[in-house]
Design a protein around this motif. Structure first.
Motif, PDB file in Angstrom:
ATOM      1  N   THR A 232       0.476  -0.981  -0.253  1.00  0.00           N
ATOM      2  CA  THR A 232       0.048  -0.047  -0.496  1.00  0.00           C
ATOM      3  C   THR A 232       1.062   1.233   0.371  1.00  0.00           C
ATOM      4  O   THR A 232       1.445   1.352   1.182  1.00  0.00           O
ATOM      5  N   CYS A 233       0.755   2.246  -0.992  1.00  0.00           N
ATOM      6  CA  CYS A 233       1.562   3.248  -0.665  1.00  0.00           C
ATOM      7  C   CYS A 233       1.429   4.273   0.318  1.00  0.00           C
ATOM      8  O   CYS A 233       0.300   4.142   0.881  1.00  0.00           O
ATOM      9  N   ALA A 234       2.425   4.222   1.048  1.00  0.00           N
ATOM     10  CA  ALA A 234       2.227   5.396   2.499  1.00  0.00           C
ATOM     11  C   ALA A 234       2.032   6.715   1.751  1.00  0.00           C
ATOM     12  O   ALA A 234       1.704   7.013   2.687  1.00  0.00           O
ATOM     13  N   HIS A 235       2.016   7.231   0.697  1.00  0.00           N
ATOM     14  CA  HIS A 235       1.689   8.505   0.219  1.00  0.00           C
ATOM     15  C   HIS A 235      -0.244   8.589  -0.172  1.00  0.00           C
ATOM     16  O   HIS A 235      -1.201   9.364   0.854  1.00  0.00           O
ATOM     17  N   CYS A 236      -0.459   7.696  -0.456  1.00  0.00           N
ATOM     18  CA  CYS A 236      -1.480   7.987  -1.677  1.00  0.00           C
ATOM     19  C   CYS A 236      -2.404   6.749  -0.971  1.00  0.00           C
ATOM     20  O   CYS A 236      -3.946   6.163  -1.556  1.00  0.00           O
ATOM     21  N   HIS A 237      -2.162   5.343  -0.240  1.00  0.00           N
ATOM     22  CA  HIS A 237      -2.560   4.327   0.247  1.00  0.00           C
ATOM     23  C   HIS A 237      -3.128   3.852  -1.163  1.00  0.00           C
ATOM     24  O   HIS A 237      -4.017   2.892  -0.558  1.00  0.00           O
ATOM     25  N   CYS A 253       6.354   2.555  -2.072  1.00  0.00           N
ATOM     26  CA  CYS A 253       5.722   4.481  -2.591  1.00  0.00           C
ATOM     27  C   CYS A 253       5.661   4.006  -4.430  1.00  0.00           C
ATOM     28  O   CYS A 253       5.751   2.978  -5.347  1.00  0.00           O
ATOM     29  N   CYS A 254       4.384   4.274  -4.856  1.00  0.00           N
ATOM     30  CA  CYS A 254       3.498   4.352  -5.895  1.00  0.00           C
ATOM     31  C   CYS A 254       4.326   4.946  -7.341  1.00  0.00           C
ATOM     32  O   CYS A 254       4.943   5.962  -7.091  1.00  0.00           O
ATOM     33  N   PHE A 255       3.909   4.583  -7.933  1.00  0.00           N
ATOM     34  CA  PHE A 255       4.467   4.868  -9.628  1.00  0.00           C
ATOM     35  C   PHE A 255       4.333   6.541  -9.685  1.00  0.00           C
ATOM     36  O   PHE A 255       5.575   7.146  -9.514  1.00  0.00           O
ATOM     37  N   THR A 256       3.193   7.056  -9.466  1.00  0.00           N
ATOM     38  CA  THR A 256       2.534   8.149  -9.332  1.00  0.00           C
ATOM     39  C   THR A 256       3.191   9.297  -8.330  1.00  0.00           C
ATOM     40  O   THR A 256       3.503  10.220  -8.868  1.00  0.00           O
ATOM     41  N   CYS A 257       2.846   8.472  -6.943  1.00  0.00           N
ATOM     42  CA  CYS A 257       4.146   9.396  -5.987  1.00  0.00           C
ATOM     43  C   CYS A 257       4.726   9.441  -6.081  1.00  0.00           C
ATOM     44  O   CYS A 257       5.794  10.866  -5.764  1.00  0.00           O
ATOM     45  N   ASN A 258       6.021   8.168  -6.867  1.00  0.00           N
ATOM     46  CA  ASN A 258       7.316   8.538  -7.011  1.00  0.00           C
ATOM     47  C   ASN A 258       8.215   9.663  -8.326  1.00  0.00           C
ATOM     48  O   ASN A 258       8.552  10.528  -7.437  1.00  0.00           O
TER      49      ASN A 258
END
Ligand code: ZN
Length: 262
Positions: A232-237, A253-258
């Motif tokens: 689960t992405c730590a930023h956008c979940h 961290c997912c691709f988008t948030c990265n």
């Protein structure tokens, strides 16, 4: 030890896993169907049930009820039974059947019974209703209620989970099995999303008194998705999967948030 018996409205769950719907929209791959792993689903449900019924620790009967159309061999040729069938209709129908077959195979491979999987023959009038979005599968909810109630009466010390978003299932369970509060558990999508998908019905969990809180699929995305390493992405979940594990110290961290952060 008591068992957990699982009754899935497969037609509903198939739609809930479709691109952009309740489950997929909480992942990095919202435009693809949610890759539900049925073994992981069973494990997450047992864990959830055990919070209220601590001795619930094994899996019992499992059914997925749905229907998959059987297409006639000459379907592609536009037989007389299918007047005006276009190449588009053929491709769309074949594609839909193939997707549903793949979804059902996931459940059957995990050990779900095939006994509640109907294979009705495709007819001209069905195709016509599918085209205009007026086709309703009625048999599925009745099957789920019947199987669940039989299981609950036969195994009163077990937990019985119904996986549905259908408004008609819970009142029927309540009538046939008034003791439902104690050992019936509901797994569904968040009620607000449910309302958005099903505006004409007024499915409300708050009208029922379950001892166990509902299992909401969106709260368990990373536990339910297939994949070697699911996070689960730590930023956008949002949920995402990677072929290799993320080193222990790094926050997922997912691709988008990265991309936003570099
Ligand atoms: Zn993210």
């Amino acid at each position: 030890m008591s068992k957990l018996n699982v009754f899935i409205d497969g037609s509903w769950l198939f739609r809930a896993c479709a691109p952009e719907r309740a489950l997929a929209s909480h992942t990095e791959w919202a435009d693809k169907a949610f890759p539900l792993d049925f073994n992981r689903l069973d494990a997450a449900l047992i864990k959830h049930a055990a919070a209220t019924v601590p001795d619930c620790g094994a899996i019992g009967e499992r059914y997925l009820a749905t229907s998959i159309f059987t297409l006639p061999e000459n379907f592609d040729e536009g037989p007389t039974e299918f007047p005006g069938v276009s190449a588009d209709d053929v491709a769309r129908t074949r594609g839909g059947v193939a997707l549903r077959e793949r979804f059902v195979k996931g459940a059957v491979d995990a050990g779900y019974s095939t006994r509640a999987i109907y294979r009705p023959k495709m007819k001209g009038w069905i195709l016509e209703r599918l085209r205009t979005n007026r086709y309703q599968e009625k048999q599925v909810d009745a099957t789920i209620v019947a199987l669940l109630v039989r299981s609950a009466i036969t195994h009163p010390h077990d937990v019985h989970v119904v996986i549905t978003g259908d408004a008609d299932v819970l009142p029927a369970v309540k009538v046939a099995y008034p003791e439902y509060s104690r050992n019936v558990l509901v797994a569904t999508t968040h009620p607000d999303e449910l309302r958005a998908e099903n505006r004409q019905t007024s499915f409300s969990l708050s009208n029922f008194e379950f001892d166990s809180p509902p299992f909401y699929f969106q709260d368990h995305g990373a536990e339910l998705a297939a994949g070697a390493h699911v996070y689960t992405c730590a930023h956008c979940h949002k949920v995402f999967a990677r072929p290799k594990s993320i080193p222990g110290k790094a926050r997922p961290c997912c691709f988008t948030c990265n991309a936003k952060r570099t």
